[in-house]
Write a protein that holds these residues in place. Structure first.
Motif, PDB file in Angstrom:
ATOM      1  N   VAL A 245      45.686  13.363 -30.493  1.00 46.00           N
ATOM      2  CA  VAL A 245      46.458  12.257 -29.923  1.00 46.00           C
ATOM      3  C   VAL A 245      47.382  11.683 -30.998  1.00 46.00           C
ATOM      4  CG1 VAL A 245      46.292   9.903 -29.009  1.00 46.00           C
ATOM      5  CG2 VAL A 245      44.708  11.660 -28.224  1.00 46.00           C
ATOM      6  N   GLU A 249      51.929  11.487 -31.102  1.00 42.24           N
ATOM      7  CA  GLU A 249      52.540  10.176 -30.854  1.00 42.24           C
ATOM      8  C   GLU A 249      54.047  10.206 -31.089  1.00 42.24           C
ATOM      9  OE1 GLU A 249      50.100   7.538 -33.248  1.00 42.24           O
ATOM     10  OE2 GLU A 249      49.120   6.769 -31.449  1.00 42.24           O
ATOM     11  N   MET A 252      55.584  11.974 -28.118  1.00 50.26           N
ATOM     12  CA  MET A 252      55.510  11.283 -26.833  1.00 50.26           C
ATOM     13  C   MET A 252      56.125   9.882 -26.858  1.00 50.26           C
ATOM     14  SD  MET A 252      51.714  12.498 -25.562  1.00 50.26           S
ATOM     15  CE  MET A 252      51.847  11.716 -23.947  1.00 50.26           C
ATOM     16  N   TYR A 253      56.023   9.211 -28.005  1.00 52.06           N
ATOM     17  CA  TYR A 253      56.450   7.803 -28.055  1.00 52.06           C
ATOM     18  C   TYR A 253      57.495   7.514 -29.124  1.00 52.06           C
ATOM     19  CZ  TYR A 253      51.933   7.675 -25.675  1.00 52.06           C
ATOM     20  OH  TYR A 253      50.878   7.922 -24.835  1.00 52.06           O
ATOM     21  N   TYR A 256      60.571   5.486 -28.583  1.00 47.05           N
ATOM     22  CA  TYR A 256      60.427   4.055 -28.293  1.00 47.05           C
ATOM     23  C   TYR A 256      60.174   3.225 -29.541  1.00 47.05           C
ATOM     24  CZ  TYR A 256      59.613   6.167 -23.736  1.00 47.05           C
ATOM     25  OH  TYR A 256      59.720   6.916 -22.605  1.00 47.05           O
ATOM     26  N   ARG A 257      60.245   3.857 -30.716  1.00 48.44           N
ATOM     27  CA  ARG A 257      60.120   3.070 -31.948  1.00 48.44           C
ATOM     28  C   ARG A 257      61.269   2.077 -32.042  1.00 48.44           C
ATOM     29  NH1 ARG A 257      56.646   5.388 -35.797  1.00 48.44           N
ATOM     30  NH2 ARG A 257      56.179   7.590 -35.420  1.00 48.44           N
ATOM     31  N   ARG A 258      61.015   0.985 -32.777  1.00 49.78           N
ATOM     32  CA  ARG A 258      62.089   0.002 -32.975  1.00 49.78           C
ATOM     33  C   ARG A 258      63.248   0.664 -33.732  1.00 49.78           C
ATOM     34  NH1 ARG A 258      61.063  -5.962 -35.594  1.00 49.78           N
ATOM     35  NH2 ARG A 258      63.082  -6.910 -35.111  1.00 49.78           N
ATOM     36  N   ARG A 259      62.885   1.504 -34.690  1.00 51.94           N
ATOM     37  CA  ARG A 259      63.906   2.271 -35.410  1.00 51.94           C
ATOM     38  C   ARG A 259      63.545   3.749 -35.282  1.00 51.94           C
ATOM     39  NH1 ARG A 259      62.390  -2.131 -37.929  1.00 51.94           N
ATOM     40  NH2 ARG A 259      63.965  -3.761 -38.229  1.00 51.94           N
TER      41      ARG A 259
ATOM     42  N   TRP B 167      59.559 -11.970 -32.547  1.00 49.71           N
ATOM     43  CA  TRP B 167      59.456 -11.348 -33.867  1.00 49.71           C
ATOM     44  C   TRP B 167      60.821 -11.001 -34.478  1.00 49.71           C
ATOM     45  CZ3 TRP B 167      57.643  -9.336 -29.295  1.00 49.71           C
ATOM     46  CH2 TRP B 167      58.341  -8.255 -28.784  1.00 49.71           C
ATOM     47  N   VAL B 168      61.868 -11.030 -33.659  1.00 50.36           N
ATOM     48  CA  VAL B 168      63.180 -10.732 -34.256  1.00 50.36           C
ATOM     49  C   VAL B 168      63.600 -11.853 -35.206  1.00 50.36           C
ATOM     50  CG1 VAL B 168      63.963  -9.311 -32.313  1.00 50.36           C
ATOM     51  CG2 VAL B 168      64.504 -11.758 -32.354  1.00 50.36           C
ATOM     52  N   ASP B 177      56.656  -2.426 -33.391  1.00 42.66           N
ATOM     53  CA  ASP B 177      57.719  -1.551 -33.896  1.00 42.66           C
ATOM     54  C   ASP B 177      57.379  -0.072 -33.729  1.00 42.66           C
ATOM     55  OD1 ASP B 177      58.855  -3.898 -34.618  1.00 42.66           O
ATOM     56  OD2 ASP B 177      58.889  -3.532 -36.785  1.00 42.66           O
ATOM     57  N   ASP B 178      56.143   0.283 -34.024  1.00 40.67           N
ATOM     58  CA  ASP B 178      55.757   1.688 -34.095  1.00 40.67           C
ATOM     59  C   ASP B 178      54.374   1.913 -33.478  1.00 40.67           C
ATOM     60  OD1 ASP B 178      57.950   2.772 -35.841  1.00 40.67           O
ATOM     61  OD2 ASP B 178      57.193   1.178 -37.149  1.00 40.67           O
ATOM     62  N   PRO B 179      54.162   3.096 -32.912  1.00 43.60           N
ATOM     63  CA  PRO B 179      52.844   3.363 -32.312  1.00 43.60           C
ATOM     64  C   PRO B 179      51.696   3.231 -33.309  1.00 43.60           C
ATOM     65  CG  PRO B 179      54.229   5.361 -32.319  1.00 43.60           C
ATOM     66  CD  PRO B 179      55.099   4.212 -32.723  1.00 43.60           C
ATOM     67  N   GLU B 180      51.948   3.591 -34.565  1.00 36.96           N
ATOM     68  CA  GLU B 180      50.872   3.592 -35.568  1.00 36.96           C
ATOM     69  C   GLU B 180      50.333   2.196 -35.854  1.00 36.96           C
ATOM     70  OE1 GLU B 180      53.813   5.025 -35.850  1.00 36.96           O
ATOM     71  OE2 GLU B 180      53.572   7.128 -36.411  1.00 36.96           O
ATOM     72  N   ARG B 187      45.784   3.104 -28.634  1.00 37.17           N
ATOM     73  CA  ARG B 187      46.323   4.446 -28.890  1.00 37.17           C
ATOM     74  C   ARG B 187      45.399   5.537 -28.339  1.00 37.17           C
ATOM     75  NH1 ARG B 187      47.066   4.449 -35.211  1.00 37.17           N
ATOM     76  NH2 ARG B 187      48.193   6.396 -34.875  1.00 37.17           N
ATOM     77  N   PHE B 333      51.015   2.718 -22.832  1.00 34.82           N
ATOM     78  CA  PHE B 333      51.304   2.690 -24.272  1.00 34.82           C
ATOM     79  C   PHE B 333      52.811   2.820 -24.530  1.00 34.82           C
ATOM     80  CE2 PHE B 333      51.073   4.452 -28.698  1.00 34.82           C
ATOM     81  CZ  PHE B 333      50.614   3.279 -29.261  1.00 34.82           C
ATOM     82  N   GLY B 334      53.422   3.798 -23.868  1.00 28.96           N
ATOM     83  CA  GLY B 334      54.880   3.905 -23.951  1.00 28.96           C
ATOM     84  C   GLY B 334      55.525   2.642 -23.392  1.00 28.96           C
ATOM     85  N   LEU B 337      55.737  -0.262 -25.911  1.00 25.58           N
ATOM     86  CA  LEU B 337      56.822  -0.111 -26.896  1.00 25.58           C
ATOM     87  C   LEU B 337      58.189  -0.287 -26.222  1.00 25.58           C
ATOM     88  CD1 LEU B 337      55.373   2.977 -28.830  1.00 25.58           C
ATOM     89  CD2 LEU B 337      55.251   0.568 -29.505  1.00 25.58           C
ATOM     90  N   ARG B 338      58.340   0.287 -25.049  1.00 22.08           N
ATOM     91  CA  ARG B 338      59.622   0.163 -24.338  1.00 22.08           C
ATOM     92  C   ARG B 338      59.886  -1.282 -23.959  1.00 22.08           C
ATOM     93  NH1 ARG B 338      58.817   4.698 -19.855  1.00 22.08           N
ATOM     94  NH2 ARG B 338      60.933   4.215 -19.195  1.00 22.08           N
ATOM     95  N   ARG B 341      61.237  -3.093 -26.840  1.00 22.48           N
ATOM     96  CA  ARG B 341      62.654  -2.750 -27.082  1.00 22.48           C
ATOM     97  C   ARG B 341      63.550  -3.527 -26.116  1.00 22.48           C
ATOM     98  NH1 ARG B 341      59.629  -0.508 -30.204  1.00 22.48           N
ATOM     99  NH2 ARG B 341      59.806  -2.676 -30.886  1.00 22.48           N
ATOM    100  N   GLU B 344      63.795  -7.093 -27.213  1.00 20.80           N
ATOM    101  CA  GLU B 344      64.682  -7.184 -28.383  1.00 20.80           C
ATOM    102  C   GLU B 344      66.146  -7.111 -27.947  1.00 20.80           C
ATOM    103  OE1 GLU B 344      63.192  -3.896 -30.605  1.00 20.80           O
ATOM    104  OE2 GLU B 344      61.391  -4.986 -31.246  1.00 20.80           O
TER     105      GLU B 344
END
Lengths: 263, 352
Positions: A245, A249, A252-253, A256-259, B167-168, B177-180, B187, B333-334, B337-338, B341, B344
Motif C-alpha cells: 500500500v 501511494e 494512486m494519490y 493530489y499532493r499539494r506540490r 493552513w495556507v 499536503d502529502d499522503p505520507e 492510509r 483517502f484520495g 487530499l483532493r 486542494r 486551497e
C-alpha cells in the motif's frame, strides 16, 4: 515429476494427526505472468514497433527487468475454457494491463492467485485451526475446519473451508468478489467463481497444489491448474513485510499532493 | 442420599467449581492452548479518567453508571433520523456526530463493547496499572516538543473543520499536503489506535483477534487491517536492519505464560507517540475457559520518561472475523487530499 512421487512418499504428521503442511512455501514458475503457455516477450505492456512489438512508453525504462519470461501452461489441457464473450474481455484486460491489473494497485490477490504470486506464503496448521498468511499485501486466509455455512458477504480472499481427504487438504473457497484476476495477462472471473484447492505434501520439501475453478458466467466448464510448491529451506526463512500500500501511494494519490512531484 | 449431604455437596460444587475443576487446555506439546477467537473490546479506557485518581477498581455502582451511559448513548444514536430535518449548515453545526462536521461513521458501525472489564472479580478503571495513577508517564522533553507540533498541526486545528484551508496562513507544511503525513489507519497501513499492537489496545470497532498456535509459532490475526502477527517460539530477534510495521516478535514459554518480546519497529509503530526505539513485552495467560489475560509493558526511553504497563482480558467469542479490506476501498483517502486542494484553491481565489 511431482505427481509420480505422490504414491511413494508418506508425509510426517502434524499435531492434528494429518500430513504436516506447516512451513513457508513458494511457487517457482511463471503462472503469475500468464497461466497459459507463453513465449518470453519484451514487456507486459506493448505497442507496435516497425519490426514487431516494443515495450509501451510507460514501462520502457525498465528494460530487461520489465521483460516477461516464457513458461508452460499450468492449466490442465493447456487452455482456459472461456465463453466467447469472456475471452474478448480477457483480451481487452490484457491490453489495459497497466491500469486494470489489481496487483499493480496492491489489492488483495484472491484465490488462487495468492498461491503463485512471486512471494512466499506460510501455512500454520494445528488441531484447532489452519491459517495461511501471504507476504504479498499481508493477505491472510483463515481456513475454517467447521463449515460455517454460506459466506455472509463477498470478499477479496473469499471464505475458505478445509477438510482432509486422506493425505490431501481440500479447501473450498466461495464468496469471492469479481475484482481479482488470475495473472498479469488479464485472465479473470466473476463473483460466481468457486475454487476447490488441493494441497498434498508429495516430498519433504514439495507440495502439489491443484485448484479447480468453476464459474459458469465466464467459463464453459470447470478447469484445473496444477503446480509444485517449494519449501523455502534456507536457515532463518521468514515472511517479510510487504505492505505494498505504501509503495503505490505515489501512483494512486501522488497527483493530489499539494506540490505534485514531476512525472 | 440424605437431603443435607446433597445440599452440602451442591454448595461445595457451587463455591469451588471454577478454581478446582477447570484446568487449562493444552496442545499436544504440553503448553497451554491459546488458540481461539477473542473479542478485545472493553469500555474500560487505556488511561484512567481523572475522577478515579489512584483507584484501580470500580464499585459496582460506578461500573453500572459507565455501562448505562454507553447504553443510553447507543440507544439515543440508534434512533431513526427525522426525515424532515434540514441539511446541516456548511461546515457542520459543531455538535459531535455527523451533523457537527462533514461526519464520520454513524453509531451502527461502532462496536467498543458494552462492559468495563473485570479481573479476579473486580472491575477496572483503566487498562494501565503502572504508573499507579493509571496515566501514561510524562513524555521526554524531545517527545513533548514533537507532540506539541503534531497537536498544533493535526488535532486542534484540523479537528475544527472550519471549512477553509486555514493552513495556507501558516508557515511550514499543512496537515494534508502529502499522503505520507496522514495517520497509518487512514492510509490503511495498520488499524488505528494500536489495534494490531504491540501492545494491542481496544479500539472503536473490529476488535476481534484470532490465535492459531503450532509447536513453533503463535500467530495473532488482527481483524483490522487483516494483519497477521507471526510470533516464532524458537528464534532470536531479527538483525537490527530488519524493521517491521508491527516489530519483530519472538516468544517463549515461562511456565504457563507465553511471553512475547518485540523490537525492530519502524519509525512509526502502531502505538501512538512511540518511536523506532519501542520495546514491548507481552504476556498471554489463559486464566479461564473463555479468557486470556493479556499483559504488556511498554518501554521507549526516547518517548516516555519511564516504562508503563497494562492488562486486560481477551474474551473468547463465536463471532467470525470479517475481511477488513481497507486499501481496496479507500476512496476517501484520495478525497481527503483532493478536498484540501479544493479548499486551497478557494482560499487563493478569495485572496485575489
Amino acid at each position: 515429476m511431482v505427481e509420480g512421487q505422490a504414491n511413494a512418499y508418506r508425509a510426517p504428521r502434524a499435531s492434528d494427526g494429518h500430513p504436516d503442511l506447516n512451513g513457508i512455501w513458494q511457487a517457482l514458475n511463471t503462472a503469475n505472468y500468464d497461466l497459459e503457455t507463453h513465449m518470453a516477450r519484451a514487456a507486459m505492456a506493448l505497442r507496435e514497433g516497425p519490426y514487431g512489438p516494443l515495450p509501451a512508453a510507460d514501462v520502457l525504462p525498465l528494460g530487461a527487468v520489465g521483460a516477461v519470461p516464457g513458461g508452460l501452461s499450468v492449466v490442465e489441457g493447456g487452455a482456459i475454457p472461456y465463453r466467447p464473450e469472456a475471452l474478448a474481455k480477457k483480451k481487452e484486460n490484457q491490453e489495459n494491463w497497466l491500469t486494470r491489473d489489481p496487483e499493480i494497485h496492491c489489492y488483495l490477490p484472491g484465490v488462487p492467485r495468492a498461491t503463485y504470486l512471486p512471494y512466499p506464503f506460510q501455512i500454520f496448521q494445528s488441531e484447532n485451526g489452519i491459517l495461511i498468511t501471504y507476504e504479498y499485501a499481508g493477505a491472510v486466509r483463515d481456513v475454517y475446519l467447521n463449515d460455517p455455512g454460506p459466506p455472509p458477504v463477498e470478499s477479496w480472499m473469499g471464505q475458505s473451508v478445509g477438510r482432509w481427504e486422506g493425505e490431501t487438504l481440500v479447501v473450498e473457497v466461495t464468496g469471492l468478489n469479481d475484482r481479482t484476476w488470475f495473472d498479469r495477462s488479464g485472465n479473470f472471473h466473476s463473483a460466481q467463481l468457486r475454487v476447490v484447492e488441493r494441497y498434498t505434501r508429495v516430498a519433504p520439501d514439495h507440495l502439489l497444489y491443484e485448484a479447480t475453478l468453476e464459474d459458469p458466467e465466464v467459463f464453459t466448464r470447470p478447469w484445473t491448474i496444477r503446480m509444485p510448491l517449494y519449501r523455502r529451506v534456507e536457515p532463518g526463512a521468514q515472511l517479510f513485510d510487504f505492505k505494498c500500500v505504501e509503495f503505490v501511494e505515489e501512483l494512486m494519490y501522488g497527483q493530489y499532493r499539494r506540490r505534485p512531484i514531476a512525472r | 442420599m440424605p437431603g443435607p449431604i446433597l445440599l452440602a455437596l451442591a454448595l461445595m460444587a457451587g463455591q469451588d467449581a471454577p478454581s478446582k475443576t477447570w484446568t487449562v487446555p493444552r496442545t499436544p506439546d504440553g503448553h497451554p492452548d491459546l488458540s481461539g477467537t477473542y473479542d478485545t473490546a472493553t469500555l474500560t479506557p487505556l488511561e484512567r479518567p481523572a475522577q478515579f485518581g489512584d483507584k484501580l477498581f470500580l464499585t459496582a455502582e460506578e461500573a453500572a453508571a459507565i455501562e448505562k451511559e454507553e447504553l443510553n448513548l447507543s440507544e439515543d444514536l440508534a434512533r431513526p433520523s427525522d426525515p424532515e430535518r434540514e441539511a446541516p449548515p456548511v461546515g457542520g453545526d459543531g455538535s459531535p456526530g455527523p451533523y457537527g462536521n462533514v461526519g464520520g461513521y454513524n453509531f451502527f458501525w461502532i462496536d467498543r463493547g458494552t462492559e468495563v472489564f473485570e479481573l479476579d472479580g473486580r472491575r477496572r478503571t483503566s487498562i494501565i496499572v503502572d504508573p499507579q495513577n493509571g496515566q501514561l508517564p510524562p513524555l521526554t522533553l524531545e517527545a513533548s516538543k514533537r507532540a506539541a507540533v503534531r497537536r498544533a498541526l493535526y488535532k486542534e486545528n484540523a479537528g475544527e473543520n472550519t471549512g477553509e484551508a486555514w493552513w495556507v496562513e501558516i508557515e511550514g507544511p499543512g496537515p494534508y499536503d502529502d499522503p505520507e503525513q496522514r495517520p497509518l489507519g487512514e492510509r490503511c497501513l495498520l488499524g488505528f489506535g494500536s489495534t494490531s499492537g504491540p501492545p494491542s489496545l481496544p479500539v472503536l470497532y473490529n476488535n476481534l483477534k484470532r490465535i492459531v498456535q503450532t509447536r513453533d509459532y503463535v500467530v495473532i490475526l488482527v481483524e483490522m487491517v487483516h494483519d497477521a502477527r507471526i510470533i516464532p517460539l524458537h528464534r532470536e530477534h531479527a538483525p537490527k536492519e530488519i524493521q517491521k510495521w508491527m516489530g519483530d516478535s519472538v516468544g517463549h514459554w515461562e511456565g504457563d505464560t507465553l511471553v512475547v518480546d518485540t523490537t525492530n519497529f519502524g519509525k512509526t509503530p502502531a502505538l501512538y507517540s512511540a518511536s523506532e526505539n519501542l520495546h514491548v513485552v507481552e504476556r498471554f495467560t489463559r486464566i479461564a475457559e473463555d479468557t486470556i489475560l493479556y499483559q504488556f509493558t511498554v518501554e521507549d526511553p526516547t518517548v516516555w520518561t519511564k516504562p508503563w504497563s497494562g492488562e486486560y482480558p481477551w474474551v473468547s467469542t463465536d463471532a467470525p472475523l470479517y475481511e477488513y479490506a481497507c486499501h481496496e476501498a479507500n476512496y476517501s483517502f484520495g478525497g481527503i487530499l483532493r478536498g484540501a486542494r479544493l479548499l486551497e484553491a478557494e482560499a487563493a481565489e478569495r485572496r485575489k
